[in-house]
Design a protein around this motif. Structure first.
Motif, PDB file in Angstrom:
ATOM      1  N   ILE A 194       0.852  -1.182   0.000  1.00  0.00           N
ATOM      2  CA  ILE A 194       0.000   0.000   0.000  1.00  0.00           C
ATOM      3  C   ILE A 194       0.891   1.236   0.000  1.00  0.00           C
ATOM      4  CG2 ILE A 194      -1.777   1.286   1.242  1.00  0.00           C
ATOM      5  CD1 ILE A 194      -2.769  -1.380   0.223  1.00  0.00           C
ATOM      6  N   VAL A 195       0.674   2.138  -0.953  1.00  0.00           N
ATOM      7  CA  VAL A 195       1.390   3.412  -0.991  1.00  0.00           C
ATOM      8  C   VAL A 195       0.361   4.504  -0.746  1.00  0.00           C
ATOM      9  CG1 VAL A 195       2.886   4.955  -2.302  1.00  0.00           C
ATOM     10  CG2 VAL A 195       3.047   2.481  -2.652  1.00  0.00           C
ATOM     11  N   THR A 196       0.417   5.113   0.436  1.00  0.00           N
ATOM     12  CA  THR A 196      -0.591   6.092   0.817  1.00  0.00           C
ATOM     13  C   THR A 196       0.021   7.467   1.047  1.00  0.00           C
ATOM     14  OG1 THR A 196      -2.320   6.604   2.444  1.00  0.00           O
ATOM     15  CG2 THR A 196      -0.367   5.466   3.260  1.00  0.00           C
ATOM     16  N   GLU A 197      -0.785   8.496   0.838  1.00  0.00           N
ATOM     17  CA  GLU A 197      -0.337   9.851   1.133  1.00  0.00           C
ATOM     18  C   GLU A 197      -0.709  10.265   2.550  1.00  0.00           C
ATOM     19  OE1 GLU A 197      -4.110  12.518  -0.281  1.00  0.00           O
ATOM     20  OE2 GLU A 197      -2.381  12.449  -1.603  1.00  0.00           O
ATOM     21  N   ILE A 198      -1.345   9.383   3.300  1.00  0.00           N
ATOM     22  CA  ILE A 198      -1.695   9.673   4.687  1.00  0.00           C
ATOM     23  C   ILE A 198      -0.431   9.614   5.548  1.00  0.00           C
ATOM     24  CG2 ILE A 198      -2.912   8.807   6.721  1.00  0.00           C
ATOM     25  CD1 ILE A 198      -4.749  10.151   4.803  1.00  0.00           C
TER      26      ILE A 198
END
Length: 352
Positions: free
Chosen positions: A77-81
């Motif tokens: 998972i690549v998230t900006e959070i």
């Protein structure tokens, strides 16, 4: 997930948030050319907004369902959070039993995001494939620290920033980077139009020429800063972009989100201001004849005189023309900052 220990390669699903996270993930996967250069990984990419729980944390239960429902051997998972463990930003969290890696893009900082993501991604995959902690010094990252973290589904660890890095500052700058300040400027075309219309008065009114010539440089700079600050405050207040601590559960978290919003808008408005200044400067050179300006001002003029007029006119345009204007559409506001995009995750979920 299937046991791929004896297979020739590992099948990896990479799921990323829309925006810069998706573009960075696509670039990294494309550069890896199917994993031949980085390891025995066959990667498939999907763009999907990562869901949140009611407390604002990532919905790991739903993410775990993704990791067990598909045919892939590993899920990334690549998230900006932004994700933290206390004061430590989580660059990557590894859940070994699910063969799941969660990478937080803001924790990678401001510079060389794609290069950092490539290193973290493949170091995380190597660790999940081997079932052991990532070897930071021998791996691609070569910075950071590995920590154990509590998990009810098996052993998991996370990697945080090195001790010498200003952690919260770097995380806030990473949040600003994911906001993409320069991408905000085209969404302010209405503001630019209004500001240009007002700033153009500086080209045609000799009283503004005299005022610009009379003001010292420090006052022109102070007026410019005040104009930019006024526009930033207006955009935050009129669009309700200020985050309260109850929205994030802590004052520290809300402060980080607000700091990233202020810096993002300050950079965007500054870029707009500079483009307006250059436009007025060029127009003034074309329209105002140097001899006529000299007769009005009673002194010799040069390019610096034209620059002073453009400087003051741009400030006037930013305050008088743009104040009251807004973003071009509501959709632009929704996708503007970390806080607005975070709130959008509570809407009905699904692929976007």
């Amino acid at each position: 997930m299937t046991d791929a220990g004896e297979q020739r390669g590992w099948r990896v699903d990479v799921v990323s948030d829309p925006g810069i996270a998706t573009r960075a993930a696509r670039d990294v996967i494309a550069a890896a050319d199917g994993g031949a250069a980085e390891g025995p990984y066959e990667m498939r990419h999907e763009r999907r907004r990562i869901p949140l729980r009611d407390d604002g944390s990532l919905d790991l239960d739903e993410i775990r369902q993704w990791s067990t429902a598909g045919e892939a051997d590993m899920l990334v998972i690549v998230t900006e959070i932004p994700r933290r463990a206390g004061a430590r930003p989580k660059i990557s969290a590894l859940h070994f039993s699910e063969r799941l890696a969660i990478i937080s893009l803001p924790a990678l900082g401001w510079m060389r995001v794609h290069a950092h993501l490539r290193r973290v991604l493949f170091d995380s995959l190597d660790a999940l494939a081997a079932g052991t902690d990532p070897d930071i010094r021998a791996g691609r990252m070569r910075f950071g620290t590995v920590h154990e973290q509590a998990s009810d589904t098996g052993r998991s660890v996370y990697i945080d920033s090195p001790w010498w890095r200003p952690r919260r500052t770097a995380l806030v700058l990473g949040m600003v980077r994911t906001n993409e300040p320069l991408a905000v400027v085209p969404k302010l075309s209405g503001v630019l139009t209004a500001a240009t219309a007002t700033g153009a008065f500086g080209v045609f009114y000799s009283s503004i020429w005299r005022m610009a010539a009379a003001l010292p440089t420090w006052r022109l700079a102070l007026i410019a800063v005040a104009a930019i600050a006024a526009m930033v405050v207006w955009l935050i207040v009129s669009n309700r972009l200020w985050e309260r601590s109850r929205q994030h559960g802590s004052l520290v978290e809300a402060t980080m989100y607000n700091a990233s919003t202020v810096i993002t808008l300050a950079l965007a408005v500054t870029a707009l201001y500079l483009s307006l200044t250059v436009g007025i400067f060029v127009t003034a050179i074309v329209v105002i004849e140097a001899g006529f300006m000299a007769s009005v001002l009673g002194r010799e003029v040069d390019l610096g005189t034209y620059a002073e007029i453009a400087w003051l006119s741009a400030s006037m345009g930013t305050v008088a023309g743009a104040l009251g204007s807004n973003f071009d559409s509501r959709d632009h506001i929704t996708e503007l900052t970390q806080g607005t995009r975070r709130a959008h995750r509570y809407a009905p979920r699904g692929e976007e």
